[in-house]
Design a protein around this motif. Structure first.
Motif, short mmCIF file in Angstrom:
data_model
loop_
_atom_site.label_atom_id
_atom_site.label_comp_id
_atom_site.label_asym_id
_atom_site.label_seq_id
_atom_site.Cartn_x
_atom_site.Cartn_y
_atom_site.Cartn_z
N THR A 119 0.75 -1.31 -0.17
CA THR A 119 -0.15 0.02 0.01
C THR A 119 0.87 1.26 -0.15
O THR A 119 1.86 1.32 0.47
CB THR A 119 -0.98 0.06 1.18
OG1 THR A 119 -0.29 -0.10 2.31
CG2 THR A 119 -1.84 -1.06 1.30
N PHE A 120 0.37 2.19 -0.67
CA PHE A 120 0.87 3.67 -0.70
C PHE A 120 0.62 4.29 0.73
O PHE A 120 -0.55 4.30 1.65
CB PHE A 120 0.37 4.43 -1.58
CG PHE A 120 0.99 4.17 -2.96
CD1 PHE A 120 2.37 4.18 -3.24
CD2 PHE A 120 0.16 3.83 -4.00
CE1 PHE A 120 3.01 3.77 -4.31
CE2 PHE A 120 0.60 3.72 -5.28
CZ PHE A 120 1.92 3.48 -5.26
N LYS A 121 1.65 4.85 1.67
CA LYS A 121 1.40 5.52 2.67
C LYS A 121 0.96 7.13 2.22
O LYS A 121 1.23 7.28 1.01
CB LYS A 121 2.67 5.79 3.73
CG LYS A 121 3.28 4.61 4.05
CD LYS A 121 4.66 4.57 4.86
CE LYS A 121 4.88 3.28 5.28
NZ LYS A 121 6.27 3.31 5.90
N ARG A 282 5.70 3.61 -13.27
CA ARG A 282 7.22 3.77 -13.54
C ARG A 282 7.35 5.19 -14.08
O ARG A 282 8.32 6.00 -13.65
CB ARG A 282 7.58 2.93 -14.79
CG ARG A 282 9.00 2.91 -14.88
CD ARG A 282 9.45 1.63 -15.79
NE ARG A 282 8.80 1.77 -16.98
CZ ARG A 282 7.93 0.71 -17.37
NH1 ARG A 282 7.57 -0.46 -16.70
NH2 ARG A 282 7.60 0.92 -18.69
N ASN A 283 6.31 5.81 -14.93
CA ASN A 283 6.65 7.04 -15.56
C ASN A 283 6.45 8.14 -14.31
O ASN A 283 7.02 9.08 -14.51
CB ASN A 283 5.44 7.37 -16.61
CG ASN A 283 5.68 6.63 -17.81
OD1 ASN A 283 6.81 6.08 -18.00
ND2 ASN A 283 4.81 6.28 -18.86
N LEU A 284 5.76 8.07 -13.43
CA LEU A 284 5.55 8.90 -12.37
C LEU A 284 6.49 8.56 -10.96
O LEU A 284 6.50 9.27 -9.94
CB LEU A 284 4.15 9.04 -11.75
CG LEU A 284 3.12 9.43 -12.65
CD1 LEU A 284 1.73 9.45 -12.28
CD2 LEU A 284 3.50 10.86 -13.20
N ASP A 285 7.60 7.65 -11.48
CA ASP A 285 8.43 7.23 -10.17
C ASP A 285 8.10 6.92 -9.01
O ASP A 285 8.37 7.16 -8.03
CB ASP A 285 9.53 8.37 -10.00
CG ASP A 285 10.73 8.08 -9.49
OD1 ASP A 285 11.11 6.98 -9.65
OD2 ASP A 285 11.34 8.96 -8.79
N MET A 286 6.91 6.10 -9.36
CA MET A 286 6.37 5.38 -8.07
C MET A 286 6.71 3.89 -7.77
O MET A 286 6.83 3.28 -8.73
CB MET A 286 4.66 5.62 -8.32
CG MET A 286 4.12 7.19 -8.04
SD MET A 286 4.55 8.18 -6.76
CE MET A 286 3.40 7.23 -5.50
N LYS A 287 6.57 3.47 -6.55
CA LYS A 287 7.11 2.23 -6.43
C LYS A 287 5.73 1.22 -7.14
O LYS A 287 4.58 1.63 -6.94
CB LYS A 287 6.70 1.71 -4.85
CG LYS A 287 5.72 1.88 -4.15
CD LYS A 287 5.93 1.51 -2.81
CE LYS A 287 4.53 1.45 -1.99
NZ LYS A 287 4.84 1.43 -0.37
N ARG A 288 5.91 -0.09 -7.34
CA ARG A 288 5.22 -0.51 -7.91
C ARG A 288 4.31 -1.42 -7.16
O ARG A 288 4.72 -2.36 -6.15
CB ARG A 288 5.75 -1.96 -8.93
CG ARG A 288 5.08 -2.66 -9.81
CD ARG A 288 5.74 -3.27 -10.83
NE ARG A 288 4.78 -4.27 -11.59
CZ ARG A 288 4.89 -4.77 -12.94
NH1 ARG A 288 6.48 -4.65 -13.32
NH2 ARG A 288 4.08 -5.55 -13.51
N ILE A 289 2.83 -1.55 -7.34
CA ILE A 289 1.97 -2.01 -6.53
C ILE A 289 0.96 -2.87 -7.63
O ILE A 289 1.07 -2.23 -8.74
CB ILE A 289 1.18 -1.23 -5.44
CG1 ILE A 289 0.28 -0.25 -6.39
CG2 ILE A 289 2.01 -0.72 -4.52
CD1 ILE A 289 -0.72 0.58 -5.49
N ARG A 290 0.01 -3.79 -7.32
CA ARG A 290 -0.94 -4.15 -8.10
C ARG A 290 -2.03 -3.10 -7.96
O ARG A 290 -2.20 -2.19 -7.33
CB ARG A 290 -1.57 -5.38 -7.56
CG ARG A 290 -0.63 -6.64 -7.48
CD ARG A 290 -1.56 -7.61 -6.70
NE ARG A 290 -2.09 -7.08 -5.50
CZ ARG A 290 -3.19 -7.57 -5.13
NH1 ARG A 290 -3.87 -9.08 -5.60
NH2 ARG A 290 -3.94 -7.17 -3.91
N PHE A 291 -2.85 -3.13 -9.08
CA PHE A 291 -4.10 -2.26 -9.15
C PHE A 291 -4.93 -2.30 -8.14
O PHE A 291 -5.44 -1.47 -7.65
CB PHE A 291 -4.71 -2.32 -10.67
CG PHE A 291 -6.00 -1.41 -10.89
CD1 PHE A 291 -5.52 -0.20 -11.20
CD2 PHE A 291 -7.14 -1.64 -10.40
CE1 PHE A 291 -6.47 0.63 -11.46
CE2 PHE A 291 -8.11 -0.77 -10.58
CZ PHE A 291 -7.84 0.46 -11.12
#
Length: 358
Positions: A119-121, A282-291
């Protein structure tokens, strides 16, 4: 008849079981999941080797031992166990088997699910969420809206303009979209599965299925149309109209009522979202998570904001709060530290009061 069934190849028996129950007892999604299991590991292990009468506890142990040797997740074994139980229960009911050997496996044989959602914080989405909402890419806006509504892929793709009331600020969640193999007969799908509203045939490998939740759950969920999504939705509508004019006769008008469509009018499918989502991250430089972890993120952040399990349950549209608590609420290390500090403060107050009393 019983003798014939006992001597039927177990894989073929399971296949017949599914065909007999599709639509009447099994919804389309369940049928497809079980069919995939049967045509994968069940076929590989049982087909041509074991008849129904040959399936014993020892045989099932050998079947699940292959999962262990290949390092499969516990959740995978649990899903197969659930499917096999249904098939063998059917055989027991018909007196084809005396009892169900799968019941000899102790509860919790495979342990608890080893799945852990990412999850994102809150601080990680401070800039991410506005960037998605302002994105010219319709997938960006789709993902942003999913954060707010904690939607499943199939649910957000089912959004229709006719279900949105901008004046009353409501949206009625009535439909969902899935894509299935074109090998399935279109007329058979419509005939057998009451939840299916429409089947769109394509030139590709899949059918596009619109499922009507009114036919499964009995009623639609009416959600508030949040102010933050109104302008992005209107921009999507304007952009869609521009593309319609641009593509002219090449525009796919079959999906004109759907909110999330590609520039040529073709509906965005769950598989397209799954493949495009990692690229967006990836384009927004965010860690990879599932949808689907977007849904987990919203649930977890709501809990941290002090909302009750019951409120979160309703927002996620779960039938019971136990599901919400078990699968969608995650406590990270940072939260445990905060809870620990709270416990410490709480007991410090108690001991301080006691000393003052003395």
């Amino acid at each position: 008849r019983i003798y014939k069934a006992q001597n039927t190849d177990f894989y073929e028996y399971a296949k017949s079981y599914l065909e007999a129950r599709k639509g009447s007892e099994l919804h389309l999604s369940s049928y497809l999941a079980y069919q995939n299991q049967n045509d994968a590991r069940v076929k590989r292990f049982f087909h041509g080797k074991y008849k129904v009468k040959d399936v014993t506890y020892s045989v099932l142990q050998d079947f699940f031992n292959e999962f262990n040797q290949e390092g499969c997740a516990r959740s995978t074994k649990t899903r197969y166990k659930a499917f096999l139980k249904l098939v063998i229960d059917d055989a027991v009911t018909k007196d084809v088997m005396p009892s169900n050997p799968i019941e000899k496996f102790p509860k919790g044989t495979f342990g608890k699910s080893d799945f852990k959602a990412k999850t994102f914080k809150a601080h990680e989405i401070d800039d991410f969420l506005p960037a998605l909402m302002d994105s010219d890419d319709v997938i960006g806006k789709l993902v942003a809206i999913t954060f707010y509504y904690a939607l499943r892929r199939e649910e957000v793709l089912g959004w229709k303009w006719s279900q949105i009331d901008f004046e009353r600020k409501t949206i009625s969640l009535e439909t969902s979209i899935i894509d299935v193999s074109a090998k399935l007969d279109k007329n058979d799908i419509l005939k057998k599965f009451k939840s299916v509203n429409k089947v769109y045939s394509t030139k590709g490998r899949n059918h596009i299925i619109e499922q009507n939740v009114l036919k499964t759950d009995g009623s639609a969920t009416v959600m508030p149309l949040l102010d933050v999504v109104i302008d992005p939705l209107k921009k999507i509508k304007e952009q869609t109209e521009e593309y319609r004019k641009m593509f002219g006769n090449c525009y796919d008008n079959r999906f004109s009522d759907y909110v999330f469509v590609r520039p040529d009018g073709y509906i965005i499918t769950p598989s397209y979202v799954s493949s495009h989502f990692p690229i967006l991250l990836r384009n927004l430089d965010m860690k990879r998570i599932r949808f689907h972890d977007v849904r987990h993120t919203t649930a977890t952040l709501l809990l941290k904001e002090g909302w009750s399990i019951k409120h979160i349950q309703h927002w996620l549209r779960h039938s019971d709060a136990q599901t919400t608590a078990k699968f969608y609420l995650h406590t990270d290390e940072e939260e445990l530290v905060r809870v620990g500090a709270g416990v410490e403060d709480m007991y410090n107050k108690f001991t301080t009061k006691k000393e003052i009393t003395k």
